[in-house]
Design an enzyme around this catalytic site. Structure first.
Site, PDB file in Angstrom:
ATOM      1  N   GLU A  15      56.355  24.150  59.168  1.00 20.00           N
ATOM      2  CA  GLU A  15      55.851  24.296  57.802  1.00 20.00           C
ATOM      3  C   GLU A  15      54.546  23.526  57.617  1.00 20.00           C
ATOM      4  OE1 GLU A  15      56.804  26.310  55.596  1.00 20.00           O
ATOM      5  OE2 GLU A  15      58.813  26.888  56.213  1.00 20.00           O
ATOM      6  N   CYS A 172      50.782  42.454  46.153  1.00 23.17           N
ATOM      7  CA  CYS A 172      50.101  41.781  45.035  1.00 23.17           C
ATOM      8  C   CYS A 172      49.171  40.712  45.602  1.00 23.17           C
ATOM      9  CB  CYS A 172      51.137  41.165  44.098  1.00 23.17           C
ATOM     10  SG  CYS A 172      50.480  40.685  42.472  1.00 23.17           S
ATOM     11  N   CYS A 179      47.880  47.923  43.403  1.00 22.16           N
ATOM     12  CA  CYS A 179      48.577  48.161  42.133  1.00 22.16           C
ATOM     13  C   CYS A 179      49.068  49.598  41.998  1.00 22.16           C
ATOM     14  CB  CYS A 179      47.654  47.799  40.974  1.00 22.16           C
ATOM     15  SG  CYS A 179      47.237  46.029  40.906  1.00 22.16           S
ATOM     16  N   CYS A 182      52.412  49.787  43.595  1.00 27.42           N
ATOM     17  CA  CYS A 182      53.340  48.724  43.208  1.00 27.42           C
ATOM     18  C   CYS A 182      54.567  49.295  42.505  1.00 27.42           C
ATOM     19  CB  CYS A 182      52.628  47.728  42.289  1.00 27.42           C
ATOM     20  SG  CYS A 182      53.697  46.411  41.690  1.00 27.42           S
ATOM     21  N   CYS A 188      54.859  45.200  34.597  1.00 28.96           N
ATOM     22  CA  CYS A 188      53.951  44.094  34.883  1.00 28.96           C
ATOM     23  C   CYS A 188      53.036  43.842  33.693  1.00 28.96           C
ATOM     24  CB  CYS A 188      53.127  44.415  36.126  1.00 28.96           C
ATOM     25  SG  CYS A 188      51.853  43.182  36.498  1.00 28.96           S
TER      26      CYS A 188
END
Length: 278
Positions: A15, A172, A179, A182, A188
């Site tokens: 990480e 996104c 879009c 989407c 949204c």
């Protein structure tokens, strides 16, 4: 890595390596690190020079020294085992809220919001109708809202966070969201508002000609010298390496002094050589 057979320490290292660095670059270096330093105790006793050399091309090499400090803290304060509470994790050098949240959620199914840049962008567009989050780091209100949206079961909550990350990375996206394709566009808030653009938009950080490039050149030269068994480089050679076309005349000295102050490099008065820290 988040596979079941990877230790908490291995996940934490991964990480931290993945911060601001593509996973494709991280994975081979992470594998080498885990073979060489499989536990915090192994890394805590390694030399700083060896650690910086092994960091290779991951960028922001100060993270390598913070990982050593993190390993030392785990050994000294937690008996060599990675702690598994948000408070203890975020007190470790180099471990922020996101890194701690990712470890707790994805490794152990602990119910906690995991707010990376992708998740934050998806939520602020979907719920607030804004293009980007207003702050560089999550506010308490933003974190609390994300927490409310998560399922009660910790493993389910982790799956939701991971799905939002992937959705933000693939659909996104930051500057070219898909879009039209989407699946949640009808609900949204940003789409309903007509996709308003924020006045302050993120721009790629420049690299060519910057102090970051000069720092990188110095660190690369010293890593190479260390790998080849050299006793280091003269200060003149280090300053020459740091000179960049288009950079200002004071840049090499400025960068050199900053690296000395940060402990990333050292100057030995006896040998008159610049080296990586021991």
């Amino acid at each position: 890595m988040r596979a079941a057979d990877v230790s908490d320490w291995g996940s934490l290292v991964f990480e931290i390596m993945s911060q601001q660095t593509p996973i494709s670059r991280v994975q081979p270096i992470w594998i080498e690190w885990m073979e060489r330093w499989p536990t915090p105790a192994d890394l805590a006793t390694a030399s700083s020079a060896d650690i910086i050399v092994a960091w290779a091309n991951l960028g922001y090499p100060s993270r390598a020294l913070r990982l050593k400090a993190c390993a030392t803290a785990i050994v000294e304060k937690h008996g060599g085992e990675v702690p598994l509470t948000m408070k203890d994790l975020t007190l470790l050098p180099g471990v922020g809220v996101y890194t701690a949240s990712a470890l707790l959620a994805f490794r152990h199914g602990i119910r906690v919001p995991v707010l990376d840049t992708n998740v934050r962008r998806v939520l602020v567009r979907f719920l607030d109708g804004r293009e980007f989050p207003p702050h560089t780091t999550p506010s308490k209100a933003e974190t609390s809202r994300a927490d409310v949206l998560l399922p009660e079961n910790g493993h389910d909550a982790a799956d939701v966070s991971l799905s939002l990350m992937e959705f933000g990375a693939l659909v996104c996206t930051q500057l070219s969201p898909s879009c039209n394709e989407c699946t949640i566009r009808t609900n949204c808030a940003w789409a309903s508002a007509g996709y308003p653009k924020d006045e302050k938009r993120p721009t790629p950080q420049p690299y060519a000609g910057t102090d970051r490039q000069a720092r990188g050149r110095i660190m690369k030269a010293l890593r190479t010298a260390h790998f080849e068994g050299s006793e280091g480089l003269t200060k003149r050679r280090v300053l020459d390496v740091a000179r960049i076309d288009g950079g200002d005349r004071y840049q090499p000295t400025r960068v050199y002094r900053a690296l000395i102050k940060e402990g990333m490099i050292v100057y030995d008065e006896d040998s008159k050589r610049v080296t990586l820290p021991r």
